[in-house]
Design a protein around this motif. Structure first.
Motif, mmCIF file in Angstrom:
data_model
loop_
_atom_site.group_PDB
_atom_site.id
_atom_site.type_symbol
_atom_site.label_atom_id
_atom_site.label_comp_id
_atom_site.label_asym_id
_atom_site.label_seq_id
_atom_site.Cartn_x
_atom_site.Cartn_y
_atom_site.Cartn_z
ATOM 1 N N GLY A 78 0.847 -1.189 0.000
ATOM 2 C CA GLY A 78 0.000 0.000 0.000
ATOM 3 C C GLY A 78 0.880 1.235 0.000
ATOM 4 N N ILE A 79 0.656 2.133 -0.964
ATOM 5 C CA ILE A 79 1.537 3.292 -1.129
ATOM 6 C C ILE A 79 0.735 4.590 -1.095
ATOM 7 C CG2 ILE A 79 3.355 2.087 -2.391
ATOM 8 C CD1 ILE A 79 2.073 3.107 -5.000
ATOM 9 N N PRO A 80 1.325 5.649 -0.534
ATOM 10 C CA PRO A 80 0.617 6.932 -0.478
ATOM 11 C C PRO A 80 0.778 7.711 -1.779
ATOM 12 C CG PRO A 80 2.737 7.146 0.602
ATOM 13 C CD PRO A 80 2.635 5.705 0.151
ATOM 14 N N THR A 81 -0.268 8.409 -2.169
ATOM 15 C CA THR A 81 -0.161 9.400 -3.244
ATOM 16 C C THR A 81 -0.921 10.638 -2.792
ATOM 17 O OG1 THR A 81 -2.167 8.984 -4.546
ATOM 18 C CG2 THR A 81 -0.307 7.478 -4.897
ATOM 19 N N GLU A 137 13.707 3.707 -6.508
ATOM 20 C CA GLU A 137 14.504 2.656 -5.879
ATOM 21 C C GLU A 137 14.194 1.291 -6.496
ATOM 22 O OE1 GLU A 137 17.205 0.776 -3.347
ATOM 23 O OE2 GLU A 137 16.916 2.921 -3.770
ATOM 24 N N ALA A 138 12.918 1.052 -6.794
ATOM 25 C CA ALA A 138 12.534 -0.234 -7.378
ATOM 26 C C ALA A 138 12.968 -0.326 -8.835
ATOM 27 C CB ALA A 138 11.029 -0.432 -7.260
ATOM 28 N N GLY A 139 13.008 0.811 -9.522
ATOM 29 C CA GLY A 139 13.411 0.821 -10.926
ATOM 30 C C GLY A 139 12.370 0.247 -11.864
ATOM 31 N N ILE A 140 11.130 0.199 -11.420
ATOM 32 C CA ILE A 140 10.041 -0.370 -12.222
ATOM 33 C C ILE A 140 8.806 0.519 -12.086
ATOM 34 C CG2 ILE A 140 10.734 -2.807 -12.153
ATOM 35 C CD1 ILE A 140 8.932 -3.102 -9.662
ATOM 36 N N PRO A 141 7.931 0.505 -13.090
ATOM 37 C CA PRO A 141 6.651 1.195 -12.909
ATOM 38 C C PRO A 141 5.782 0.396 -11.941
ATOM 39 C CG PRO A 141 6.629 0.006 -14.983
ATOM 40 C CD PRO A 141 8.027 -0.139 -14.419
ATOM 41 N N ILE A 142 4.995 1.095 -11.167
ATOM 42 C CA ILE A 142 4.129 0.436 -10.185
ATOM 43 C C ILE A 142 2.682 0.523 -10.652
ATOM 44 C CG2 ILE A 142 3.271 0.486 -7.818
ATOM 45 C CD1 ILE A 142 5.939 1.552 -6.921
ATOM 46 N N ALA A 143 2.063 -0.631 -10.831
ATOM 47 C CA ALA A 143 0.624 -0.679 -11.110
ATOM 48 C C ALA A 143 -0.102 -0.549 -9.781
ATOM 49 C CB ALA A 143 0.254 -1.987 -11.792
ATOM 50 N N ALA A 144 -1.032 0.391 -9.701
ATOM 51 C CA ALA A 144 -1.667 0.622 -8.398
ATOM 52 C C ALA A 144 -3.076 1.177 -8.558
ATOM 53 C CB ALA A 144 -0.819 1.577 -7.554
ATOM 54 N N PRO A 145 -4.090 0.343 -8.322
ATOM 55 C CA PRO A 145 -5.439 0.874 -8.137
ATOM 56 C C PRO A 145 -5.563 1.393 -6.709
ATOM 57 C CG PRO A 145 -5.473 -1.479 -7.825
ATOM 58 C CD PRO A 145 -4.041 -1.115 -8.171
ATOM 59 N N SER A 146 -6.710 1.913 -6.348
ATOM 60 C CA SER A 146 -6.907 2.354 -4.971
ATOM 61 C C SER A 146 -6.835 1.155 -4.030
ATOM 62 C CB SER A 146 -8.249 3.073 -4.819
ATOM 63 O OG SER A 146 -9.308 2.252 -5.283
ATOM 64 N N ALA A 147 -6.328 1.392 -2.818
ATOM 65 C CA ALA A 147 -5.956 0.293 -1.915
ATOM 66 C C ALA A 147 -7.098 -0.153 -1.012
ATOM 67 C CB ALA A 147 -4.756 0.715 -1.074
ATOM 68 N N ASN A 148 -8.295 -0.203 -1.552
ATOM 69 C CA ASN A 148 -9.465 -0.640 -0.796
ATOM 70 C C ASN A 148 -9.989 -1.950 -1.370
ATOM 71 O OD1 ASN A 148 -10.066 1.583 -2.916
ATOM 72 N ND2 ASN A 148 -11.902 0.286 -2.922
ATOM 73 N N THR A 164 -7.857 7.067 2.154
ATOM 74 C CA THR A 164 -7.107 8.322 2.163
ATOM 75 C C THR A 164 -6.113 8.396 3.320
ATOM 76 O OG1 THR A 164 -8.919 9.388 3.375
ATOM 77 C CG2 THR A 164 -8.926 9.603 0.974
ATOM 78 N N THR A 165 -6.031 7.324 4.110
ATOM 79 C CA THR A 165 -5.007 7.217 5.152
ATOM 80 C C THR A 165 -4.481 5.781 5.164
ATOM 81 O OG1 THR A 165 -6.469 6.500 6.953
ATOM 82 C CG2 THR A 165 -6.262 8.888 6.585
ATOM 83 N N ALA A 166 -3.309 5.596 5.752
ATOM 84 C CA ALA A 166 -2.748 4.247 5.868
ATOM 85 C C ALA A 166 -3.623 3.365 6.754
ATOM 86 C CB ALA A 166 -1.329 4.326 6.424
ATOM 87 N N GLN A 167 -4.279 3.956 7.744
ATOM 88 C CA GLN A 167 -5.163 3.174 8.604
ATOM 89 C C GLN A 167 -6.345 2.620 7.823
ATOM 90 O OE1 GLN A 167 -4.401 2.191 11.715
ATOM 91 N NE2 GLN A 167 -2.466 3.215 11.200
ATOM 92 N N ASP A 168 -6.853 3.400 6.854
ATOM 93 C CA ASP A 168 -7.913 2.883 5.979
ATOM 94 C C ASP A 168 -7.423 1.653 5.220
ATOM 95 O OD1 ASP A 168 -9.568 4.970 6.731
ATOM 96 O OD2 ASP A 168 -9.182 6.167 4.930
ATOM 97 N N VAL A 202 2.893 1.508 3.386
ATOM 98 C CA VAL A 202 3.751 2.664 3.643
ATOM 99 C C VAL A 202 2.857 3.831 4.054
ATOM 100 C CG1 VAL A 202 5.403 4.287 2.666
ATOM 101 C CG2 VAL A 202 5.463 1.881 1.974
ATOM 102 N N ASP A 203 3.081 4.346 5.241
ATOM 103 C CA ASP A 203 2.280 5.465 5.744
ATOM 104 C C ASP A 203 2.979 6.772 5.399
ATOM 105 O OD1 ASP A 203 0.739 7.289 7.094
ATOM 106 O OD2 ASP A 203 0.612 6.119 8.946
ATOM 107 N N GLY A 204 2.407 7.495 4.440
ATOM 108 C CA GLY A 204 2.946 8.797 4.055
ATOM 109 C C GLY A 204 2.070 9.945 4.492
#
Length: 558
Positions: free
Chosen positions: A36-39, A140-151, A159-163, A176-178
């Motif tokens: 899970g990544i923050p944007t 750092e990963a050197g790759i594109p990250i595929a990422a839908p919403s983390a629900n 909208t938070t790491a706790q969610d 990752v909590d950003g």
């Protein structure tokens, strides 16, 4: 599976510790795990976009249909040629202006992108997120990250790491909590494989901003309605019921006062309400989550998913939601609410006509208001309301008392003449007083308008335009009159000297100001109040008929 938690809310801490956490998250992604990544928009559920097996794990963790394409996240436009074919110059124009940021572009894909990432489409969705932590992880990963919403699929976005942990703890390798997301709704998706470009999903970048840069953009029908059975989505969020809490949602559109009143008519003791802050007090018997102020769509965007998600911890059996207009971020917020409702949308009462009257003192507004009452209309006289609130609204009294020492006498009564002499002699002090009054009076006008059943409504306010009350009105009317008539009228009405009457008039805006700002003018040169009242009645009847006809044919007011 144990989900690791990486706290990177403070990126000014120990550099080695930060680098270790970023490195650990990047390694999970390189090894085929999910993080899970923050944007800046919402939290994403990331995997290596080039690894079909890893991408499949996203669908499994979310319970997401595999015909729903994913967005790949990159660090900048320099990555586009690696993963996209025939990149048009327009993509670089948009990237220079809006990346990093909440814009996703649909482009032709290269074979390096697996079918699992694009749901078998020959296009790929790409964006560069505006969050330093996730950009560092991608580098750092050197790759594109595929990422839908983390629900979990179908639930409100996180909208938070706790969610994220609430939905994904034990399902994924790390979070990752950003910190909380700054925008709060997903990115805007623009298809650049067609001409003109097509908006597939409204989001954190308003359509108006895009059109100012590149011109006309078509809006896909999926923005305002569901795709037909069997129709394949070209971008995330187009096909399925999204962002939905457990209780069914009904979205009420229309002017804020009208939508609040419509909800008030429909709610029961087990209903939940999502409303603008100004109307929360109307629903004291219901569980309420506020979107934010009517005029602050950034706050609304930040709160909309939290409001939807929070109801899942309550016992409400149904949810009614106010909806902002389609301007700016309102299009994205409304889209999310309507998708949460499965496009169950009700338009608030469009039969009501709201008129706003303004103009200088002595112009004849009182006679005009009597004319509106004679037509069955309800009136809010903001001057009378102000004096009523001086008796009932302690915060208003306190703020005036602090800002204008001596404004209240020993008995606690407002000394109007003393206060008037100060503010009418100093423009800055008058503006200060008007600002104080507006902060307390405008919300009360909104509440009264929402609670009223009247089909004809008039708001009379000297500061109708400056205080923002004009936004509640179908038409604004400048009531004007010759200067000498006004002087004589207020001398007789208020038992004041000619000098003080002229001082009061000079402290207000001239008739030319109201003529230029209002939709129409009602000039009062009549010999008597009764004669003007008759003229005003005929004027308002014609105007009301015109507005009703426009609404019946779906036209906008002036």
């Amino acid at each position: 599976m144990q989900t690791r938690y990486f706290d990177l809310r403070d990126t000014k801490g120990q550099q080695k510790e930060i680098e270790d956490k970023i490195g650990a998250a990047a390694k999970i992604l390189r090894d085929g795990g999910l993080v899970g990544i923050p944007t800046e928009t919402v939290y994403g559920l990331g995997a290596n976009a080039l690894d079909g097996t890893a991408v499949k794990r996203i669908f499994e963790a979310k319970g997401r249909p595999q015909d729903n394409p994913l967005i790949i996240h990159v660090t900048g436009a320099q990555w586009l040629p690696r993963y996209c074919a025939d990149v048009p110059p327009l993509a670089y124009v948009l990237a220079r202006k809006f990346w990093p940021g909440p814009l996703t572009m649909i482009l032709k894909r290269r074979p390096i992108i697996p079918d699992e990432t694009t749901a078998g489409l020959d296009t790929v969705a790409v964006r560069c997120p505006n969050h330093p932590v996730t950009l560092a992880i991608i580098r750092e990963a050197g790759i594109p990250i595929a990422a839908p919403s983390a629900n979990l699929s179908g639930r409100p976005s996180c909208t938070t790491a706790q969610d994220v942990l609430e939905d994904m703890d034990g399902r994924i390798s790390g979070v990752v909590d950003g910190g909380p997301c700054a925008v709060g709704v997903e990115s805007t998706i623009l298809d650049l494989t067609c001409d003109p470009p097509r908006l597939l999903r409204p989001g954190g970048l308003p359509l108006e901003d895009l059109e100012r840069l590149i011109g006309k953009i078509d809006v896909d029908k999926a923005v305002n309605g569901a795709l037909a059975e069997g129709e394949k989505p070209k971008a995330p969020g187009m096909k399925y019921r999204h962002y939905a809490p457990k209780a069914p949602v009904t979205v009420i559109t229309g002017a804020p006062e009208k939508s609040a009143q419509e909800i008030l008519r429909r709610v029961g003791p087990t209903s939940g309400v999502i409303c603008f802050e100004e109307f929360a007090d109307l629903f004291r018997e219901q569980e309420v989550h506020t979107l934010g102020p009517v005029g602050d769509k950034l706050v609304q965007a930040q709160r909309v998913f939290d409001a939807l998600r929070t109801f899942d911890t309550s016992d409400v059996t149904e949810i009614f939601a106010q909806c902002p207009d389609n301007r700016g971020l309102g299009l994205a917020i409304g889209n999310r609410l309507k998708k949460a409702a499965g496009f169950h949308v009700v338009e608030a009462d469009s039969e009501r006509v709201v008129l706003g009257l303004t103009g200088g003192t002595g112009a004849g507004k009182s006679s005009a208001l009597r004319a509106i009452r004679s037509l069955g209309g309800e009136v809010i006289d903001c001057d009378a309301l102000y004096h009523e609130m001086l008796e009932t609204c302690a915060p208003l009294r306190d703020e005036i008392g602090v800002s204008f020492p001596g404004a209240f006498d020993a008995a606690g009564q407002l000394d109007r003449r003393k206060l008037g002499q100060e503010v009418f002699s100093h423009k800055d002090r008058l503006e200060q007083l008007n600002g104080i009054v507006a902060r307390h009076l405008v919300p009360e006008v909104r509440r009264r308008l929402a609670a009223s059943e009247s089909k004809i409504f008039a708001i009379d306010a000297i500061n109708l335009l400056e205080g923002g009350l004009d936004q509640l009105c179908d038409r604004t009317i400048a009531v004007t009159a010759p200067l000498e008539l006004r002087v004589r009228r207020i001398m007789a009405r208020d038992n004041i000297t000619e000098q003080y009457a002229r001082l009061r008039i000079s402290a207000q805006q001239p008739d030319e100001y109201y003529r230029g700002k209002c939709d129409c003018e009602l000039n009062n040169a009549a010999d008597t109040a009764a004669a003007f009242e008759m003229e005003a009645r005929e004027f308002f009847q014609r105007l009301i008929d015109t507005i009703k006809e426009e609404k019946a044919h779906g036209k906008q007011g002036i």
